[in-house]
Design a protein around this motif. Structure first.
Motif, PDB file in Angstrom:
ATOM      1  N   CYS A 151     -20.024  15.166  65.080  1.00 26.35           N
ATOM      2  CA  CYS A 151     -18.659  15.571  64.782  1.00 26.35           C
ATOM      3  C   CYS A 151     -17.721  15.149  65.920  1.00 26.35           C
ATOM      4  N   ASP A 162     -14.429  16.001  67.847  1.00 25.69           N
ATOM      5  CA  ASP A 162     -13.602  17.186  68.052  1.00 25.69           C
ATOM      6  C   ASP A 162     -12.182  16.871  68.506  1.00 25.69           C
ATOM      7  N   ALA A 193     -10.642  17.873  63.573  1.00 28.23           N
ATOM      8  CA  ALA A 193     -10.458  17.385  64.944  1.00 28.23           C
ATOM      9  C   ALA A 193      -9.059  17.699  65.462  1.00 28.23           C
TER      10      ALA A 193
END
Length: 81
Positions: free
Chosen positions: A2, A4, A37
């Motif tokens: 992922c 961020d 994000a």
């Protein structure tokens, strides 16, 4: 994995998180793939303008970072992207 945080360049920004880019939509397409994000505009105070036009596909910034500091954009404004 992922992502961020994304540091986003631009030609100009406004204090609602709108961005004037280079006209090809690359960042908007990329940012649409990572809605969670943090999207941080990297700019100078001189490139902050009162208002920019906004298209339906434009992704707003969550923060603006200038030489004077980092400002979080109101989440209510950001939810309207």
């Amino acid at each position: 994995k992922c992502i961020d945080l994304v540091l986003v360049p631009g030609l100009a920004f406004d204090r609602t998180g709108s961005r004037l880019g280079y006209g090809m939509g690359y960042y908007d397409r990329l940012l649409s793939l990572m809605p969670e994000a943090l999207k941080v505009a990297i700019t100078t105070e001189s490139l902050l303008v009162p208002e920019l036009p906004q298209e339906a596909f434009d992704i707003k910034m969550t923060h603006i970072a200038t030489e004077k500091g980092i400002t979080e954009i109101n989440s209510q404004i950001n939810s309207q992207r």
